[in-house]
Design a protein around this motif. Structure first.
Motif, short mmCIF file in Angstrom:
data_model
loop_
_atom_site.label_atom_id
_atom_site.label_comp_id
_atom_site.label_asym_id
_atom_site.label_seq_id
_atom_site.Cartn_x
_atom_site.Cartn_y
_atom_site.Cartn_z
N VAL A 170 -0.07 12.06 1.67
CA VAL A 170 -0.39 12.11 0.24
C VAL A 170 0.56 11.26 -0.60
O VAL A 170 0.43 11.21 -1.82
N ASP A 171 1.52 10.62 0.03
CA ASP A 171 2.54 9.89 -0.72
C ASP A 171 2.20 8.41 -0.91
O ASP A 171 1.51 7.84 -0.07
N PRO A 172 2.69 7.87 -2.05
CA PRO A 172 3.51 8.49 -3.09
C PRO A 172 2.65 9.24 -4.09
O PRO A 172 1.53 8.83 -4.39
N ARG A 173 3.18 10.31 -4.62
CA ARG A 173 2.46 11.14 -5.56
C ARG A 173 3.15 11.09 -6.92
O ARG A 173 4.36 11.25 -7.00
N GLY A 174 2.41 10.87 -7.98
CA GLY A 174 2.98 10.81 -9.32
C GLY A 174 2.64 9.52 -10.05
O GLY A 174 2.84 9.40 -11.25
N PHE A 175 2.13 8.53 -9.33
CA PHE A 175 1.59 7.30 -9.92
C PHE A 175 0.56 6.77 -8.94
O PHE A 175 0.51 7.18 -7.78
N THR A 176 -0.30 5.89 -9.42
CA THR A 176 -1.33 5.34 -8.54
C THR A 176 -0.87 4.01 -7.95
O THR A 176 -0.16 3.24 -8.61
N ILE B 233 0.84 -1.19 0.00
CA ILE B 233 0.00 0.00 0.00
C ILE B 233 0.88 1.25 0.00
O ILE B 233 2.06 1.19 0.29
N GLY B 234 0.25 2.37 -0.32
CA GLY B 234 0.93 3.65 -0.23
C GLY B 234 0.64 4.30 1.11
O GLY B 234 -0.36 3.97 1.77
N HIS B 235 1.49 5.23 1.51
CA HIS B 235 1.29 5.92 2.79
C HIS B 235 -0.06 6.63 2.81
O HIS B 235 -0.73 6.71 3.84
N LEU B 236 -0.47 7.16 1.66
CA LEU B 236 -1.76 7.87 1.58
C LEU B 236 -2.93 6.90 1.78
O LEU B 236 -4.04 7.34 2.15
N GLU B 237 -2.71 5.60 1.56
CA GLU B 237 -3.77 4.62 1.79
C GLU B 237 -3.80 4.15 3.23
O GLU B 237 -4.77 3.53 3.67
N TRP B 238 -2.74 4.45 3.97
CA TRP B 238 -2.63 4.05 5.36
C TRP B 238 -3.09 5.14 6.31
O TRP B 238 -3.78 4.88 7.30
N SER B 239 -2.72 6.38 6.01
CA SER B 239 -2.96 7.49 6.93
C SER B 239 -3.73 8.61 6.24
O SER B 239 -3.42 9.01 5.12
N SER B 240 -4.73 9.16 6.93
CA SER B 240 -5.59 10.20 6.35
C SER B 240 -4.87 11.53 6.16
O SER B 240 -5.37 12.39 5.44
#
Length: 274
Positions: free
Chosen positions: A183-189, A173-180
């Motif tokens: 925003v990282d990682p930014r630049g790809f999904t 998972i990305g950090h943005l999917e873990w914590s509200s």
């Protein structure tokens, strides 16, 4: 759930997956274990660093900064695709996150992405306990490109961990999917990254695809810039050919415009005389 790999085992797994590993100092014993447990681990989190320059980025993620001591991850994935190992054990990378997301990752039970998190660093559950963490050298502004070599290394690192633990790509998972509040990682999904990890897991660790997976913003190394073409988008000419052909087309447009101006001037002169 799984016990974390040993430092020796993770190096073996990464190298088997084709990752170039750089071992930074005494990384095998550099950790925050005095502050709490690490493991069992449930997955891996991808971050971006908001930094420029590999050397200072490695130093930052290894040593941390005034408000957050290092290490800030287990490995830092540089622009050139090399993975700098800076710590092993508990690290300050995930912070607090959503327990509902943790449950979905443990079960590997969600769609294209986990439920958006409603908790963050201040009111979430401890993620440093449960995840591997990988910082990736990028400004995180959505404009800084992700070179193909770097993105490929991100895919390989995550695949190596999943392969070693018998996980699917949904353990990544990305950090943005873990914590509200991240925003990282930014630049790809993360959905596209997981798809690339899942594809890699269908092949042996030694697999080298005919074309390197690339992000939407990925760019080639500078030395390959003029020979770059995005075959996935159906491009058949390299960047230099596009530039050369564009100049020819602009020259023709200029010539056509000059002819139109001449004809227009002749028409105006004819009207005046008539």
């Amino acid at each position: 759930m799984a016990q974390p790999l040993s430092a020796a085992d993770v190096v073996t797994a990464l190298r088997a997956e084709g990752v170039t590993v750089v071992q930074v100092g005494s990384w095998r014993t550099h950790n925050r274990n005095s502050k709490g447990a690490w493991g069992p681990v449930n997955g891996s989190i991808v971050h971006h660093t908001v930094t420029r320059g590999t050397a200072n980025t490695v130093a930052m993620v290894r040593d941390g900064y005034a408000d957050l001591p290092g290490p800030l991850c287990h490995g830092m994935i540089a622009k050139d695709g090399r993975v700098h190992m800076v710590g092993w054990g508990r690290t300050n990378h995930a912070g607090g996150g959503d327990p509902a997301v943790l449950a979905q990752v443990v079960a590997e039970d969600y769609g294209t992405r986990p439920t958006p998190p409603t908790r963050g660093n201040s009111n979430g559950v401890d993620g440093n306990h449960s995840f591997y963490g990988w910082e990736c050298e990028n400004l995180g502004d959505g404009k800084d490109p992700w070179p193909a070599d770097q993105y490929d290394a991100i895919v390989r690192v995550q695949a190596a961990l999943c392969r070693a633990h018998g996980w699917s790509a949904k353990s990544v998972i990305g950090h943005l999917e873990w914590s509200s509040d991240k925003v990282d990682p930014r630049g790809f999904t993360m959905a596209s990254l997981r798809a690339d990890v899942a594809e890699r897991l269908t092949h042996p660790a030694s697999w080298n695809p005919s074309s390197t997976p690339t992000t939407e913003n990925a760019m080639p190394n500078a030395k390959d810039l003029w020979s770059y073409k995005n075959e996935a988008q159906g491009e058949t000419s390299d960047a230099y050919a596009y530039l050369r052909n564009t100049k020819k087309e602009l020259d023709q447009v200029g010539a056509d415009l000059a002819a139109l101006r001449k004809d227009f001037a002749a028409l105006v002169d004819f009207i005046k005389k008539g």
